[in-house]
Scaffold this motif. Structure first.
Motif, PDB file in Angstrom:
ATOM      1  N   SER A   1     -10.537   1.076  -0.623  1.00 30.15           N
ATOM      2  CA  SER A   1     -11.220   1.477   0.613  1.00 30.15           C
ATOM      3  C   SER A   1     -10.329   2.344   1.501  1.00 30.15           C
ATOM      4  N   ARG A   2      -9.029   2.184   1.403  1.00 25.65           N
ATOM      5  CA  ARG A   2      -8.069   2.999   2.167  1.00 25.65           C
ATOM      6  C   ARG A   2      -7.739   4.304   1.460  1.00 25.65           C
ATOM      7  N   GLY A   3      -8.115   4.412   0.186  1.00 25.83           N
ATOM      8  CA  GLY A   3      -7.711   5.577  -0.603  1.00 25.83           C
ATOM      9  C   GLY A   3      -6.230   5.538  -0.924  1.00 25.83           C
ATOM     10  N   ALA A   4      -5.680   4.334  -1.007  1.00 25.70           N
ATOM     11  CA  ALA A   4      -4.233   4.152  -1.190  1.00 25.70           C
ATOM     12  C   ALA A   4      -3.897   3.759  -2.622  1.00 25.70           C
ATOM     13  N   GLY A   5      -2.661   4.012  -2.975  1.00 25.34           N
ATOM     14  CA  GLY A   5      -2.105   3.483  -4.197  1.00 25.34           C
ATOM     15  C   GLY A   5      -1.435   2.152  -3.883  1.00 25.34           C
ATOM     16  N   LEU A   6      -0.797   1.576  -4.893  1.00 24.08           N
ATOM     17  CA  LEU A   6      -0.062   0.322  -4.728  1.00 24.08           C
ATOM     18  C   LEU A   6       1.287   0.430  -5.407  1.00 24.08           C
ATOM     19  N   ALA A   7       2.278  -0.184  -4.812  1.00 25.09           N
ATOM     20  CA  ALA A   7       3.601  -0.282  -5.428  1.00 25.09           C
ATOM     21  C   ALA A   7       3.979  -1.749  -5.442  1.00 25.09           C
ATOM     22  N   SER A   8       4.538  -2.195  -6.557  1.00 27.71           N
ATOM     23  CA  SER A   8       4.965  -3.592  -6.660  1.00 27.71           C
ATOM     24  C   SER A   8       6.469  -3.634  -6.839  1.00 27.71           C
ATOM     25  N   PHE A   9       7.060  -4.595  -6.155  1.00 26.33           N
ATOM     26  CA  PHE A   9       8.493  -4.805  -6.202  1.00 26.33           C
ATOM     27  C   PHE A   9       8.743  -6.290  -6.469  1.00 26.33           C
ATOM     28  N   GLY A  10       9.405  -6.592  -7.563  1.00 28.91           N
ATOM     29  CA  GLY A  10       9.745  -7.974  -7.879  1.00 28.91           C
ATOM     30  C   GLY A  10      11.073  -8.343  -7.238  1.00 28.91           C
ATOM     31  N   ASP A  11      11.213  -9.622  -6.945  1.00 27.53           N
ATOM     32  CA  ASP A  11      12.501 -10.064  -6.389  1.00 27.53           C
ATOM     33  C   ASP A  11      13.082 -11.200  -7.191  1.00 27.53           C
TER      34      ASP A  11
ATOM     35  N   MET B   1       4.212   1.488  -9.786  1.00 26.70           N
ATOM     36  CA  MET B   1       3.341   2.104  -8.796  1.00 26.70           C
ATOM     37  C   MET B   1       2.052   2.546  -9.463  1.00 26.70           C
ATOM     38  N   LEU B   2       0.955   2.318  -8.768  1.00 29.94           N
ATOM     39  CA  LEU B   2      -0.348   2.817  -9.186  1.00 29.94           C
ATOM     40  C   LEU B   2      -0.810   3.847  -8.170  1.00 29.94           C
ATOM     41  N   LYS B   3      -1.251   4.991  -8.646  1.00 30.55           N
ATOM     42  CA  LYS B   3      -1.854   5.994  -7.772  1.00 30.55           C
ATOM     43  C   LYS B   3      -3.281   5.536  -7.447  1.00 30.55           C
ATOM     44  N   PRO B   4      -3.892   6.104  -6.418  1.00 32.84           N
ATOM     45  CA  PRO B   4      -5.229   5.640  -6.021  1.00 32.84           C
ATOM     46  C   PRO B   4      -6.245   5.581  -7.161  1.00 32.84           C
ATOM     47  N   ALA B   5      -6.258   6.571  -8.028  1.00 30.80           N
ATOM     48  CA  ALA B   5      -7.210   6.556  -9.147  1.00 30.80           C
ATOM     49  C   ALA B   5      -6.934   5.394 -10.091  1.00 30.80           C
ATOM     50  N   GLN B   6      -5.662   5.052 -10.283  1.00 23.87           N
ATOM     51  CA  GLN B   6      -5.306   3.926 -11.139  1.00 23.87           C
ATOM     52  C   GLN B   6      -5.696   2.594 -10.488  1.00 23.87           C
ATOM     53  N   VAL B   7      -5.583   2.513  -9.175  1.00 29.59           N
ATOM     54  CA  VAL B   7      -6.020   1.309  -8.466  1.00 29.59           C
ATOM     55  C   VAL B   7      -7.514   1.117  -8.693  1.00 29.59           C
ATOM     56  N   ALA B   8      -8.280   2.199  -8.618  1.00 28.82           N
ATOM     57  CA  ALA B   8      -9.726   2.121  -8.853  1.00 28.82           C
ATOM     58  C   ALA B   8     -10.020   1.651 -10.274  1.00 28.82           C
ATOM     59  N   VAL B   9      -9.252   2.138 -11.241  1.00 28.59           N
ATOM     60  CA  VAL B   9      -9.425   1.707 -12.634  1.00 28.59           C
ATOM     61  C   VAL B   9      -9.129   0.213 -12.763  1.00 28.59           C
ATOM     62  N   LEU B  10      -8.063  -0.248 -12.144  1.00 25.49           N
ATOM     63  CA  LEU B  10      -7.716  -1.666 -12.226  1.00 25.49           C
ATOM     64  C   LEU B  10      -8.786  -2.520 -11.543  1.00 25.49           C
ATOM     65  N   LEU B  11      -9.308  -2.064 -10.415  1.00 27.12           N
ATOM     66  CA  LEU B  11     -10.383  -2.790  -9.743  1.00 27.12           C
ATOM     67  C   LEU B  11     -11.613  -2.874 -10.640  1.00 27.12           C
TER      68      LEU B  11
ATOM     69  N   TYR C   1       0.855  -1.187   0.000  1.00 30.21           N
ATOM     70  CA  TYR C   1       0.000   0.000   0.000  1.00 30.21           C
ATOM     71  C   TYR C   1       0.888   1.233   0.000  1.00 30.21           C
ATOM     72  N   VAL C   2       0.491   2.225  -0.789  1.00 30.21           N
ATOM     73  CA  VAL C   2       1.232   3.489  -0.860  1.00 30.21           C
ATOM     74  C   VAL C   2       0.272   4.620  -0.487  1.00 30.21           C
ATOM     75  N   PRO C   3       0.634   5.437   0.498  1.00 27.39           N
ATOM     76  CA  PRO C   3      -0.239   6.556   0.865  1.00 27.39           C
ATOM     77  C   PRO C   3      -0.518   7.456  -0.345  1.00 27.39           C
ATOM     78  N   ALA C   4      -1.710   8.027  -0.367  1.00 28.88           N
ATOM     79  CA  ALA C   4      -2.144   8.837  -1.507  1.00 28.88           C
ATOM     80  C   ALA C   4      -1.228  10.027  -1.787  1.00 28.88           C
ATOM     81  N   PHE C   5      -0.552  10.537  -0.771  1.00 23.22           N
ATOM     82  CA  PHE C   5       0.295  11.716  -0.963  1.00 23.22           C
ATOM     83  C   PHE C   5       1.617  11.388  -1.674  1.00 23.22           C
TER      84      PHE C   5
END
Length: 108
Positions: free
Chosen positions: A98-108, A56-66, A6-10
């Motif tokens: 629901s948190r108003g958060a974005g998402l960040a993905s990190f591969g390993d 990284m997806l910003k909150p609006a992009q997370v909503a689009v993906l959902l 989860y990434v804070p909206a700011f």
């Protein structure tokens, strides 16, 4: 393994590393592949969550993906591994929205 946080909206720029971010979940390559069609539709709609590159997806992009996942869930009918991966990813996306958060993905 793809770790998703989860990434804070700011936060406006992709973090260099997860640091203090809260882990939302993880996805292995097979699960990501089973959802390839849905992730591709998300990418086409401007919400790309790549497996092979940190992203990284910003909150609006997370909503689009959902919305994309929800609208196209029927494509996975009869695909048990795909449905299981869908359920996990869908829940993760709903939690972020629901948190108003974005998402960040990190591969390993």
């Amino acid at each position: 393994m793809l770790d998703i946080y989860y990434v804070p909206a700011f936060v406006m720029d992709m973090p260099q590393h997860p640091g203090d971010l809260e882990l939302a979940g993880s996805m292995d390559l097979d699960a990501h592949r089973s959802l390839a069609g849905l992730f591709d539709k998300g990418r086409q709609a401007g919400a790309e969550l790549s497996y092979f590159e940190d992203s990284m997806l910003k909150p609006a992009q997370v909503a689009v993906l959902l919305e994309t996942f929800t609208a196209n869930a029927g494509e996975l009918e009869g695909n048990q591994p795909g449905l299981a991966a869908f359920d996990e990813m869908h829940a993760l996306l709903k939690a972020a929205v629901s948190r108003g958060a974005g998402l960040a993905s990190f591969g390993d």
